[in-house]
Design an enzyme around this catalytic site. Structure first.
Site, PDB file in Angstrom:
ATOM      1  N   ASP A 277      -1.895 -18.370  34.968  1.00  0.00           N
ATOM      2  CA  ASP A 277      -1.265 -17.193  34.553  1.00  0.00           C
ATOM      3  C   ASP A 277      -1.683 -16.923  36.455  1.00  0.00           C
ATOM      4  O   ASP A 277      -1.838 -18.289  37.012  1.00  0.00           O
ATOM      5  CB  ASP A 277      -3.526 -16.417  34.669  1.00  0.00           C
ATOM      6  CG  ASP A 277      -3.421 -14.950  34.667  1.00  0.00           C
ATOM      7  OD1 ASP A 277      -2.146 -14.756  33.715  1.00  0.00           O
ATOM      8  OD2 ASP A 277      -4.156 -14.524  34.313  1.00  0.00           O
ATOM      9  N   LYS A 278      -1.323 -15.919  36.204  1.00  0.00           N
ATOM     10  CA  LYS A 278      -0.873 -15.385  37.571  1.00  0.00           C
ATOM     11  C   LYS A 278      -1.620 -15.012  38.774  1.00  0.00           C
ATOM     12  O   LYS A 278      -2.445 -15.077  39.758  1.00  0.00           O
ATOM     13  CB  LYS A 278       0.973 -14.476  37.986  1.00  0.00           C
ATOM     14  CG  LYS A 278       1.328 -14.335  39.631  1.00  0.00           C
ATOM     15  CD  LYS A 278       2.902 -13.944  39.204  1.00  0.00           C
ATOM     16  CE  LYS A 278       2.452 -12.088  38.928  1.00  0.00           C
ATOM     17  NZ  LYS A 278       1.417 -11.550  39.854  1.00  0.00           N
TER      18      LYS A 278
END
Length: 557
Positions: A277-278
């Site tokens: 994920d970011k």
């Protein structure tokens, strides 16, 4: 262990004490080492995970306790606490709904039903482990821990056993085959030696004449057969595997990575792709406003030391409107901690805007006292905006809106010009603003539009309109990349592991962050979820190896 005991018995009978004990003791020592190494490794890991559990207890939630709003650990929650819930929150305990706006709960984790459930006064029950999908509200806690429905479910799931790893299955198969071969040769050797001995006695016509030396000879033949079985069965193989996994676990611990089970080292060693994920993983998850476009000018927000200074030349009327659109249309609150210091409570994006207002010198408390809140439409992933309707001190109504740039910009037909006057929004200005939004996004900034509308027509009757707004500002919010992320990505790539970013953020923002981290390369593909979903299976197979960034909005994979 049976072979070890037989080996000791036969060894003492044939070779005497203590030489006859060596083979059997060696086998027992090997078994002891396997058990001890595994037990010690598991014990050390349990100590590490006890510390990790202590860190996990630092998850905090906002509650009303002792008559004031405060932030406490999720594990300190007790029956009777009033918990504040907003979009994206996991319900921390079983409870009953008290008040709120349009509260919608996703109960799929418990019931398996994908249809969201509306919570209101006539249907007030909230269950632990479910997720707030829309709206906001307050609940009073009625059950915590293992007494909740989620706790009972977890207790049932934890009763299951563990499967063997692929390596263990393969080694067990190899050991079984080797054991069978060894057993066959041991039996064959014993039969050949015994047969030869009986034939020799028959040739010498001594078949009926048996002595103690003959019995010792047969016992020696049996000891040879047992030795073949002991040598053939790889009792040291589990020890070698256990030791190698234990060393691998120790290396991972040195890299600050905790592994609960030894077998996980084997699984992790087979990884060829990491999907990350970011927000909060590659980035710090502490949003800050990096740029703002207001009065047709773009300004960088310069944050120095503790005395942050924002140098902007805008009129008092525009600044007043900016304060209103920030402080009136927010879910943030200021609360005092145990030391009496002010603390901002809210989502990272909300806090970034709130901090901008404070940085400009705005007064949240006075703003809230002057205006009366009439209606609130909280942010959700469908509307992509948050709106409020307030009554001004003079009795007039004003609506404020903030949200995704492409959504809010379409709702605006007026704009504040460089002198602070409200003027109609032309097509040329719309194109210019779109260029500003795209330039912000290309710099890895999350963009939001802030707008307001004065309501003179009483037909709205408390509802919040979706058109006719005046654009006040466009802000670019940045979530800085964590230190060391780029080096970690390069290490993975050098090891032959593909790193892919799967995020719900804007595709342009995701691409900018991916480039900064070294994930997105020139030959890589960044694709949006809806575009990926409409592809045929053949197209998917062709493009998946090249995908490095996937914007997962509405994408179920």
């Amino acid at each position: 262990m049976i072979c070890a005991l037989v080996s000791i018995g036969v060894g003492i009978a044939t070779e005497g004490w203590p030489k006859g004990m060596y083979d059997g003791l060696g086998i027992i020592l090997s078994i002891f080492l396997i058990v001890m190494v595994t037990a010690i490794s598991d014990y050390n890991q349990s100590l590490q995970f006890r510390d990790l559990d202590r860190e996990k207890k630092k998850i905090s939630i906002q509650v009303i306790r002792d008559g004031r709003r405060q932030e406490i650990s999720i594990y300190d929650l007790v029956v009777g606490d009033v918990v504040q819930l907003s979009i994206g929150d996991i319900v921390p305990a079983d409870g009953i709904y008290i008040s709120g706006y349009s509260l919608v709960i996703d109960e799929s984790s418990l019931s398996g039903e994908s249809e969201p459930v509306n919570i209101y006064e006539s249907k007030p029950f909230l269950l632990s482990g479910t997720k707030v999908q829309d709206g906001s509200g307050k609940m009073i806690v009625t059950a915590v821990g293992m007494r909740t429905e989620w706790g009972k479910l977890m207790e049932t799931l934890n009763e299951g056993g563990e499967d063997e790893t692929p390596l263990q299955v393969k080694l067990n198969g190899v050991a079984t085959i080797i054991g069978k071969i060894g057993l066959a040769f041991a039996v064959l050797t014993f039969l050949v030696l015994t047969g030869r001995f009986l034939v020799e006695k028959a040739i010498h016509k001594e078949f009926t004449d048996w002595s103690s030396s003959d019995a010792m000879t047969l016992l020696n033949y049996f000891a040879i057969a047992v030795t073949i079985i002991v040598v053939a069965v790889p009792e040291g193989l589990p020890l070698a595997v256990t030791l190698s996994l234990a060393f691998a676990m120790k290396k991972l611990m040195d890299e600050k990575a905790l592994v609960r089970h030894l077998s996980a080292c084997e699984t992790m060693g087979s990884a060829t792709c990491i999907c990350t994920d970011k927000t909060g993983t590659l980035t710090t998850s502490h949003m800050v406003v990096d740029k703002i476009w207001i009065c047709e000018k773009t300004e960088d927000i310069k944050c120095g030391n503790s005395e942050s200074i924002l140098e902007m030349e805008i009129s008092e009327s525009v600044l007043s409107l900016l304060f209103q659109v920030i402080f009136q249309n927010t879910a943030c609150e200021i609360s005092k901690d145990e030391n009496g210091k002010n603390k901002i409570l809210g989502t990272p994006t909300e806090k970034a805007l709130f901090e901008l207002g404070l940085l400009l010198g705005g007064d949240f408390d006075s703003q809230r006292k002057e205006f009366q809140m009439l209606n609130v439409e909280p942010f959700n992933s469908v509307r992509k905006k948050m709106s409020v309707l307030v009554a001004l001190p003079g009795g007039e109504l004003r609506a404020f809106c903030k949200g995704a740039s492409e959504i809010v910009l379409k709702m605006c037909d007026k704009i504040l010009d460089d002198s602070g006057k409200v003027v109609p929004l032309s097509e040329e200005q719309i194109l210019n603003i779109s260029d500003v939004i795209n330039s912000f996004a290309s710099d890895a900034l999350r963009t939001l539009c802030l707008a307001y509308k004065d309501l003179d027509d009483p037909v709205y009757g408390g509802s919040i309109p979706d058109f006719g707004y005046t654009l006040v500002a466009v802000v670019g919010i940045k979530d800085p990349v964590r230190p060391g992320v780029k080096d970690a990505v390069q290490t993975c790539l050098a090891a032959g592991i593909t790193v892919r970013m799967v995020t719900g953020d804007n595709i342009n923002t995701a691409k900018a962050i991916a480039k900064e981290c070294g994930i997105l390369t020139e030959d890589g593909v960044a694709i949006e979820g809806p575009e990926f979903r409409i592809m045929s299976p053949q197209q998917m197979r062709e493009i998946i190896p090249k995908i490095q960034v996937l914007e997962r909005l509405h994408c179920k994979i």
